[in-house]
Design a protein around this motif. Sequence first.
Motif, short mmCIF file in Angstrom:
data_model
loop_
_atom_site.label_atom_id
_atom_site.label_comp_id
_atom_site.label_asym_id
_atom_site.label_seq_id
_atom_site.Cartn_x
_atom_site.Cartn_y
_atom_site.Cartn_z
N MET A 104 1.55 16.08 -2.65
CA MET A 104 0.29 16.77 -2.90
C MET A 104 0.44 18.28 -2.81
N GLY A 105 1.66 18.77 -2.86
CA GLY A 105 1.92 20.21 -2.82
C GLY A 105 2.41 20.64 -1.46
N THR A 106 1.54 20.65 -0.47
CA THR A 106 1.93 21.05 0.88
C THR A 106 1.94 19.87 1.85
N TRP A 107 1.54 18.69 1.37
CA TRP A 107 1.53 17.50 2.20
C TRP A 107 1.75 16.28 1.32
N CYS A 108 1.83 15.13 1.94
CA CYS A 108 2.13 13.89 1.21
C CYS A 108 1.15 12.80 1.63
N ILE A 109 0.98 11.81 0.77
CA ILE A 109 0.09 10.70 1.10
C ILE A 109 0.68 9.40 0.57
N ASP A 110 0.49 8.32 1.31
CA ASP A 110 1.00 7.02 0.87
C ASP A 110 0.49 6.69 -0.52
N SER A 144 -11.99 14.33 2.69
CA SER A 144 -11.66 15.37 1.72
C SER A 144 -10.27 15.16 1.14
N GLU A 145 -9.31 14.82 1.99
CA GLU A 145 -7.94 14.61 1.52
C GLU A 145 -7.86 13.40 0.59
N LEU A 146 -8.57 12.33 0.92
CA LEU A 146 -8.55 11.15 0.06
C LEU A 146 -9.17 11.45 -1.31
N ILE A 147 -10.30 12.14 -1.31
CA ILE A 147 -10.96 12.47 -2.57
C ILE A 147 -10.09 13.39 -3.42
N SER A 148 -9.44 14.37 -2.78
CA SER A 148 -8.59 15.29 -3.54
C SER A 148 -7.39 14.58 -4.14
N ALA A 149 -7.00 13.44 -3.56
CA ALA A 149 -5.84 12.71 -4.05
C ALA A 149 -6.22 11.60 -5.04
N ALA A 150 -7.51 11.45 -5.33
CA ALA A 150 -7.97 10.34 -6.16
C ALA A 150 -7.33 10.30 -7.54
N SER A 151 -7.02 11.45 -8.09
CA SER A 151 -6.42 11.48 -9.43
C SER A 151 -4.91 11.28 -9.39
N ARG A 152 -4.34 11.20 -8.19
CA ARG A 152 -2.88 11.09 -8.06
C ARG A 152 -2.43 9.75 -7.49
N ILE A 153 -3.32 9.05 -6.79
CA ILE A 153 -2.96 7.77 -6.18
C ILE A 153 -3.99 6.72 -6.57
N LYS A 154 -3.64 5.47 -6.33
CA LYS A 154 -4.54 4.37 -6.66
C LYS A 154 -5.35 3.99 -5.42
N ASP A 161 -13.42 -1.10 -11.96
CA ASP A 161 -12.56 0.07 -12.18
C ASP A 161 -11.27 -0.38 -12.86
N SER A 162 -10.52 0.58 -13.39
CA SER A 162 -9.27 0.29 -14.09
C SER A 162 -8.16 -0.02 -13.11
N GLN A 163 -7.44 -1.10 -13.35
CA GLN A 163 -6.32 -1.46 -12.48
C GLN A 163 -5.15 -0.49 -12.66
N LEU A 164 -5.16 0.30 -13.72
CA LEU A 164 -4.09 1.27 -13.95
C LEU A 164 -4.21 2.48 -13.04
N THR A 165 -5.44 2.80 -12.66
CA THR A 165 -5.66 4.01 -11.85
C THR A 165 -6.21 3.72 -10.46
N ALA A 166 -6.62 2.49 -10.20
CA ALA A 166 -7.21 2.15 -8.90
C ALA A 166 -6.64 0.83 -8.40
N THR A 167 -6.79 0.59 -7.10
CA THR A 167 -6.38 -0.68 -6.50
C THR A 167 -7.58 -1.62 -6.52
N VAL A 168 -7.51 -2.62 -7.38
CA VAL A 168 -8.61 -3.57 -7.54
C VAL A 168 -8.08 -4.98 -7.30
N ASP A 169 -8.64 -5.67 -6.33
CA ASP A 169 -8.21 -7.02 -6.01
C ASP A 169 -9.00 -8.00 -6.87
N LEU A 170 -8.32 -8.64 -7.79
CA LEU A 170 -8.97 -9.58 -8.70
C LEU A 170 -8.50 -11.01 -8.45
N ASP A 171 -8.14 -11.31 -7.21
CA ASP A 171 -7.71 -12.66 -6.86
C ASP A 171 -8.94 -13.50 -6.52
#
Length: 270
Positions: A104-110, A144-154, A161-171
């Motif tokens: 994320m530039g100066t930090w990292c997120i799972d 704030s950190e989670l929202i700022s990372a929304a376009s970079r992580i799922k 929502d799209s399974q390509l950009t978000a984590t969606v459990d469809l089981d």
Amino acid sequence: MRRRHDEAGRRGEARRLPSPAMVVALVALVLSMSGLADAARNAIVASIAGHPVTTKPRAGALLLLGKNRKFPAAAIPTVAEAKRVGGLTAEQLAGTCPPATVDMGTWCIDSAPYPLTNADAGKNNFVWASKACATEGGWLPSASELISAASRIKLESVIHDSQLTATVDLDPTRGLKDEREMSSTLVTTEAGSAASGSEGVSEGATGNPRQGQPDPIPVQANPVPESLQYVTVYDNFNNGGFAGSEPVKEPQNFRCAFNKAPGAQANSNS
């Protein structure tokens, strides 16, 4: 009479001879007119006070500035390993993100939510998640950190929502429901100990007899008050959004954030 005339003539010729300075000036003038001014200057000013003039670094010499009015790079001394600190380059010192995380530039997120084992399922409340991230060498990210990372992580999201950009459990065997993620941002609807918790008063506690204090009445501790809640966040179609809050004692999906570190190793979440 003739002898005196000849001597006078020789004295006149001696007086008319040009001085050495004039000779040098005339030579420089001639050479400059022929396009050899630099050669003349180099030939005439070859040394100053016994120190040779040069355009290259040389012991005991006078070094000329370059056209940029600075000394040439070759004249600037360098220190061995000057570009390293502790054997590491600037890039290495800046650090890198551990595997299975997003830079994320100066930090990292799972890049994915924290994986829970069957034994851990249901234990992942705010306190448990905070300790889990600390064990990984990181921290529970803020809203704030989670929202700022929304376009970079799922991030976890709603079932539409799209399974390509978000984590969606469809089981369907586990039911279809909207999901959200825990943040470290806390809110409350109360005041005092009901909002921030209380250590209570232990059984057997006594007052200070020197000050005439009475023994306190035992009170049960409340380390995770119901009114103290963590803000939850969801993907919101890659924009990030708030999804309400839950009591700190309630389990929820979460992920960890990390500082960049030199030679970052894989965390146990990878």
